[in-house]
Enzyme design. Structure first.
Site, PDB file in Angstrom:
ATOM      1  N   ARG A 127       0.847  -1.184   0.000  1.00 13.65           N
ATOM      2  CA  ARG A 127       0.000   0.000   0.000  1.00 13.65           C
ATOM      3  C   ARG A 127       0.886   1.239   0.000  1.00 13.65           C
ATOM      4  NH1 ARG A 127      -4.481  -1.462   4.699  1.00 13.65           N
ATOM      5  NH2 ARG A 127      -5.361  -3.326   3.701  1.00 13.65           N
ATOM      6  N   HIS A 128       0.321   2.372  -0.359  1.00  9.64           N
ATOM      7  CA  HIS A 128       1.105   3.602  -0.392  1.00  9.64           C
ATOM      8  C   HIS A 128       1.500   4.005   1.027  1.00  9.64           C
ATOM      9  CE1 HIS A 128       0.614   4.243  -4.650  1.00  9.64           C
ATOM     10  NE2 HIS A 128      -0.697   4.130  -4.550  1.00  9.64           N
TER      11      HIS A 128
END
Length: 621
Positions: free
Chosen positions: A254-255
């Site tokens: 995920r970012h």
């Protein structure tokens, strides 16, 4: 069309992965159970914690993630005082396991800190925190049930895909032997067998599709294909699709919440980088065939508009239910940013590109800077744009926020600037576009508990995305000028990587949060661009050497989605909620089921792109 070895391997991988990965977590969960202990399994990336206190006063339990930079503690609950000696009071909590956390216990009467405990809880583990009072207050954590190993599914998936890759490479090598080819030919005695053995899947270089990014201008004549560009683009795209589908719900897919890098933060800049490389090759090829710069400018503008409109539709979820609602329409997005960067960089290249090039020489004193000197007007424009970014980022006054603020707001910076998420970048988007027209759930909410809308594809960050694309354009110029001089191309790539890496080290002070300009995907900070461009030059050099120079690797299977990037990207966004890309899971709190679903969905798009490649179907706009 008869299936080839690689397509069969890909289909087999999907089936084996679905069977093998799903078994691991169930066994882990059963082994973690305690005899005679009724266990309540917490959710994904969670653990159960029971706090027990023998103190005769109320205790407040607070926590903060060690991943959260300069954050204030968040209250989890109040532990009541022990009313009867020998019978401690208790408080049941659920704690996060993605990153180490710090627990703090304060006496509510006078806010005295009783103890501070850093600890990394394991997923689905059951823990007990005892607060005892002898001569002094002591706190200790006891593990009642061992956590599961949430990374086993990743290991299983890695081994499966690695095994299939090795089997495919061995099969291609075996089929390439003259004796094996002759045996199969005699066995079947037909040309069909010969065509199967000589499948173009293992030798995509024989395809005559022109060298160009799918969203760029297609040259009217075929040319020598650089498979490394399509392979690089395909690698970026496949990882992008995987993380967009969820990445198995692992935090590193995920970012990043704010400063720093995860796997998900790498791919979009790389995609823009290789788009810039393709612009240089495409524009040069078209100018050589006699196209005028004015006509190319019109085509560039039209394709940019198409990209922007497509992006506007696919990121707004109501396009299937009726007309888009302007009140909540998100304007920025991935394809919109690609459209802007493509428009600006292609126009700059049309300004300075040459139809006839000479191979660079290394004899002249100015040769080390030839990529810059030959195209200095474009460099001046890019540097002016970067000056605008620096000026607005560090000098634009933002109401109720420090000038030059680069933080996440929320509980970061000790909670002093909760509404200042993104500083000038967030303020410009909210001012020009309106809060309802930008992204409502930024990644900063995960750890920093921000509540202000913030768009990672916003206006100010688009300037640095142009810089990223332009750095990719320079890679294309190197390929054009050093054509057929493989050592020269690779050495120039590595020189650029070194210079950009040094520049990034100076900006960041080789730290996550302490530098002048931290690496930040949400802001698309200058150091983020230079760092990712450094990685891109190194990766492109490696792929170019293995694919185009030594021909050790054909680029498969990444080559196929790389040659149909627009179709794969738009398709995965539009059909992400439909079978076989998503289905109802029996246990939505299992990393293995999410990982299986996301890998199957990503593999489906690779398989689709392969079938289209064999049919010579390539979507362009």
């Amino acid at each position: 069309m008869k299936p080839s070895g690689e397509s069969s391997m890909l289909a087999l991988a999907t089936l084996v992965l679905a069977a093998a990965v799903c078994v691991a977590p169930r066994a882990a969960l059963s082994n973690a159970s305690l005899p005679g202990h009724k266990r309540t399994v917490p959710g994904m990336d969670k653990a159960s914690l029971t706090v027990k206190s023998e103190l005769d006063s109320d205790v407040m339990v607070s926590w903060v993630s060690e991943h959260c930079y300069q954050c204030v503690y968040q209250q989890s609950g109040i532990l009541p005082a022990a009313r009867v000696p020998g019978q401690p009071s208790s408080l049941n909590l659920t704690v996060a396991t993605q990153h180490p956390i710090i627990l703090q216990l304060n006496r509510t009467a006078d806010d005295l800190v009783l103890c501070t405990l850093p600890f990394h809880f394991g997923e689905h583990g059951i823990y007990s925190l005892w607060v005892k009072n002898s001569s002094v207050v002591t706190c200790s954590i006891v593990t009642l049930a061992d956590p599961v190993s949430s990374y086993i599914p990743i290991l299983v998936a890695f081994l499966i895909y690695t095994g299939l890759a090795l089997a495919s490479a061995f099969g291609n090598t075996l089929l390439g032997l003259h004796a094996v080819r002759a045996f199969f030919f005699r066995l079947r005695g037909t040309m069909d067998t010969e065509r199967l053995i000589n499948s173009e899947l293992g030798s995509p270089g024989r395809n005559t599709v022109p060298v160009t990014e799918n969203i760029l201008l297609p040259p009217p004549t075929s040319s020598k294909r650089l498979q490394s560009l399509d392979t690089f683009r395909g690698i970026s795209l496949v990882i992008m699709v995987f993380v967009n589908y969820g990445g198995g719900r692992y935090w590193f897919f995920r970012h990043e919440s704010w400063n720093g890098l995860t796997v998900a933060d790498l791919v979009f800049p790389w995609f823009m980088f290789i788009m810039g490389t393709s612009i240089a090759l495409s524009v040069h090829a078209l100018l050589r065939t006699g196209s005028t710069r004015l006509s190319l400018l019109g085509k560039v503008a039209w394709r940019s508009l198409q990209l922007f409109l497509i992006g506007l539709f696919i990121i707004n979820p109501n396009y299937c239910q009726g007309p888009l609602s302007w009140g909540t329409l998100r304007i920025p997005g991935v394809l919109q940013r690609l459209a802007l960067a493509y428009l600006v960089v292609a126009c700059l290249d049309l300004l300075v590109a040459r139809a006839h090039l000479e191979i660079f020489t290394t004899d002249a004193w100015w040769s080390p800077g030839i990529e810059v000197l030959l195209y200095w007007p474009a460099w001046v424009c890019v540097l002016l744009l970067e000056s605008v970014w620096l000026f607005l980022t560090f000098l634009l006054p933002v109401p109720d926020c420090p000038t030059g603020y680069l933080g996440p707001g929320g509980i970061g910076d000790m909670g002093l600037f909760p509404n200042c998420t993104g500083g000038a970048a967030g303020f410009i988007d909210r001012w020009l576009l309106g809060e309802k027209h930008i992204y409502q759930n930024p990644s900063s909410r995960v750890i920093y508990a921000t509540h202000v809308p913030y768009d990672p594809e916003g206006i100010l960050g688009s300037i640095n995305s142009i810089l990223m694309t332009f750095l990719g354009l320079q890679a294309g110029k190197i390929i054009l000028h050093y054509r057929d001089l493989h050592r020269g191309i690779i050495s120039r790539f590595l020189i650029w990587a070194f210079l950009l890496g040094v520049f990034s080290a100076v900006l960041t002070n080789c730290s996550t949060n302490q530098g002048l300009i931290p690496v930040n995907k949400n802001l698309w900070s200058l150091s983020y661009v230079t760092t990712l461009a450094c990685f891109a030059y190194v990766l492109l050099a490696l792929i170019y050497y293995t694919v185009d120079v030594q021909k050790w690797w054909t680029g498969a299977p990444f080559l196929f989605p790389g040659m149909n990037s627009i179709l794969v990207y738009v398709g995965h966004e539009v059909f992400q909620d439909y079978f076989p890309f998503r289905w109802q899971m029996s246990n939505s709190q299992s990393h293995s089921e999410h990982l299986t679903q996301n890998l199957v969905a990503t593999s489906c798009w690779v398989l689709i792109s392969y079938v289209l490649y064999r049919k010579k179907v390539f979507l362009k706009i």
